[in-house]
Design a protein around this motif. Structure first.
Motif, PDB file in Angstrom:
ATOM      1  N   TYR A   1      25.823   1.538 -40.809  1.00  0.00           N
ATOM      2  CA  TYR A   1      26.617   1.111 -41.960  1.00  0.00           C
ATOM      3  C   TYR A   1      26.350   2.053 -43.139  1.00  0.00           C
ATOM      4  N   CYS A   2      27.404   2.414 -43.813  1.00  0.00           N
ATOM      5  CA  CYS A   2      27.222   3.343 -44.932  1.00  0.00           C
ATOM      6  C   CYS A   2      28.352   3.193 -45.945  1.00  0.00           C
ATOM      7  N   TYR A   3      28.175   3.868 -47.079  1.00  0.00           N
ATOM      8  CA  TYR A   3      29.165   3.908 -48.150  1.00  0.00           C
ATOM      9  C   TYR A   3      29.499   5.367 -48.454  1.00  0.00           C
ATOM     10  N   ILE A   4      30.677   5.571 -49.025  1.00  0.00           N
ATOM     11  CA  ILE A   4      30.999   6.865 -49.645  1.00  0.00           C
ATOM     12  C   ILE A   4      30.837   6.666 -51.143  1.00  0.00           C
ATOM     13  N   VAL A   5      30.046   7.514 -51.777  1.00  0.00           N
ATOM     14  CA  VAL A   5      29.773   7.368 -53.203  1.00  0.00           C
ATOM     15  C   VAL A   5      30.199   8.620 -53.955  1.00  0.00           C
ATOM     16  N   PHE A   6      30.906   8.418 -55.057  1.00  0.00           N
ATOM     17  CA  PHE A   6      31.354   9.512 -55.922  1.00  0.00           C
ATOM     18  C   PHE A   6      30.506   9.518 -57.197  1.00  0.00           C
ATOM     19  N   GLU A   7      29.894  10.642 -57.483  1.00  0.00           N
ATOM     20  CA  GLU A   7      29.161  10.830 -58.733  1.00  0.00           C
ATOM     21  C   GLU A   7      30.150  11.343 -59.766  1.00  0.00           C
TER      22      GLU A   7
ATOM     23  N   ARG B   1      31.547  17.068 -60.343  1.00  0.00           N
ATOM     24  CA  ARG B   1      31.589  15.789 -59.626  1.00  0.00           C
ATOM     25  C   ARG B   1      31.340  16.012 -58.141  1.00  0.00           C
ATOM     26  N   THR B   2      30.633  15.089 -57.522  1.00  0.00           N
ATOM     27  CA  THR B   2      30.315  15.204 -56.096  1.00  0.00           C
ATOM     28  C   THR B   2      30.603  13.894 -55.390  1.00  0.00           C
ATOM     29  N   PHE B   3      30.704  13.956 -54.067  1.00  0.00           N
ATOM     30  CA  PHE B   3      30.756  12.733 -53.279  1.00  0.00           C
ATOM     31  C   PHE B   3      30.000  12.950 -51.984  1.00  0.00           C
ATOM     32  N   GLU B   4      29.365  11.887 -51.532  1.00  0.00           N
ATOM     33  CA  GLU B   4      28.503  11.970 -50.360  1.00  0.00           C
ATOM     34  C   GLU B   4      28.427  10.619 -49.665  1.00  0.00           C
ATOM     35  N   ILE B   5      27.661  10.578 -48.574  1.00  0.00           N
ATOM     36  CA  ILE B   5      27.470   9.353 -47.808  1.00  0.00           C
ATOM     37  C   ILE B   5      26.088   8.789 -48.119  1.00  0.00           C
ATOM     38  N   THR B   6      26.018   7.473 -48.294  1.00  0.00           N
ATOM     39  CA  THR B   6      24.742   6.819 -48.577  1.00  0.00           C
ATOM     40  C   THR B   6      24.640   5.510 -47.803  1.00  0.00           C
TER      41      THR B   6
END
Length: 363
Positions: free
Chosen positions: A102-108, A114-119
């Motif tokens: 289970y994970c989320y996509i997060v946008f900084e 600006r970045t986005f990654e998986i957490t």
């Protein structure tokens, strides 16, 4: 002797929906599964087959007994399986599906770049934008990498330095690390990704479909297959967001599934839970009484009104959403106005309509 005992026990199983619980020599539940046809499904564990994956072979070697629970519908079997896995945490279920999937996509959003990654973790009110949770980290990684590679935003620099990164020289980065116009283009791409995940703009998906078609026309089947896989992964993200959005709305849902010409099952659902279920004989149903019962159940509802969907809720929410979109059931949504009205005229009309629309499999 054990195999003979198990095969004899399987022969007595009904060919109806249900859940089975596999047990080891200590009578510990090591696996929980669901089936539309219990007999056929459980029987498959004790048949020699080259198609069995290694984990199923290992599971079968450890089975010494099994229990089963019958359900009226396959939908109930899915929901019960989910509940039992969470309660009992069987060894082989955990091996086959890690919670870390289970994970989320997060946008900084607050950085200059600006970045986005998986957490794996979501933090409340941290100023970042989250999508999810998604039940397959691998599919999310595939989708995110596919988008980044397709639109050349695989920047290998974590800050704006006006110096091109290594991936820029490899043609994998449009040069946002250098600032200027490339940064504006990068921000526009990120806005499009956010709009895609929000279900507001499918332009990224349409662009990838065009590229897949162009690659196929040029007989570049390897590239076409790559785009196909990326599109499937992106559709996975979009569909999961639809499930999450649908569940967040906290709708009151009345569901009816015909079991035969004479009987049907009624479910009252909210969020990711079945609040009430009962089997009825079709020609003995009093619509007025049924409407009152439905209204009373929903008016007494004390289910939490939290809008965020947790990792623990996503499996049930997904099962319910898929069931509602299937051909097995008919449903309608109760509005708050219907619940607040003194008369049940609208609710009764909706029930009559539902009762008159039998499943295509029965008509």
């Amino acid at each position: 002797m054990i195999i003979i005992f198990l095969k004899e026990k399987v022969r007595s199983l009904p060919s109806t929906p249900g859940v089975y619980l596999m047990k080891d020599s200590q009578s510990t539940t090591i696996y929980v599964g669901k089936a539309k046809n219990l007999k056929r499904r459980v029987q498959s564990y004790f048949q020699q087959s080259k198609n069995h994956p290694q984990k199923i072979i290992k599971l079968a070697q450890n089975i010494r007994d099994f229990d089963f629970i019958l359900t009226d519908t396959e939908f109930e079997a899915f929901m019960l399986e989910c509940k039992l896995i969470r309660e009992r945490k069987p060894l082989f279920n955990k091996m086959m599906k890690s919670p870390q999937s289970y994970c989320y996509i997060v946008f900084e959003m607050n950085k200059s770049l600006r970045t986005f990654e998986i957490t794996n973790t979501k933090y409340e009110q941290d100023g970042r934008l989250y999508f999810g949770p998604y039940p397959s980290k691998n599919r999310v990684e595939q989708a995110i990498f596919g988008i980044k590679e397709s639109f050349k935003i695989l920047c290998s620099s974590n800050k704006k330095s006006n110096t091109p990164c290594l991936n820029y020289s490899l043609g994998l980065c449009i040069g946002m690390c250098r600032g200027g116009a490339a940064m504006e283009a990068y921000n526009e791409i990120l806005d499009n990704i956010i709009a895609l995940l929000s279900g507001m703009d499918m332009s990224i998906l349409e662009e990838m479909k065009k590229r897949m078609a162009a690659a196929s026309e040029n007989f570049d089947f390897e590239a076409a297959a790559k785009y196909r896989d990326r599109i499937e992964a992106i559709n996975f993200l979009i569909n999961k967001e639809k499930v999450i959005d649908f569940t967040k709305e906290n709708k009151y849902i009345v569901v009816l599934e015909y079991l035969s010409e004479e009987t049907f099952k009624l479910f009252l659902i909210k969020r990711n839970q079945i609040l009430y279920s009962e089997k009825f004989i079709t020609d003995r149903v009093a619509v007025v009484e049924l409407a009152n019962r439905i209204k009373n159940y929903f008016n007494q509802d004390t289910l939490s009104l939290t809008y965020e969907l947790s990792k623990d809720e996503i499996d049930e929410a997904q099962i319910i959403y898929r069931y509602l979109k299937s051909s097995h059931c008919r449903y309608f949504t109760l509005t708050n106005k219907w619940l607040q009205k003194k008369t049940n005229a609208n609710l009764e009309k909706a029930l009559i309509k539902l009762l008159n629309r039998k499943s295509p499999q029965l008509s």
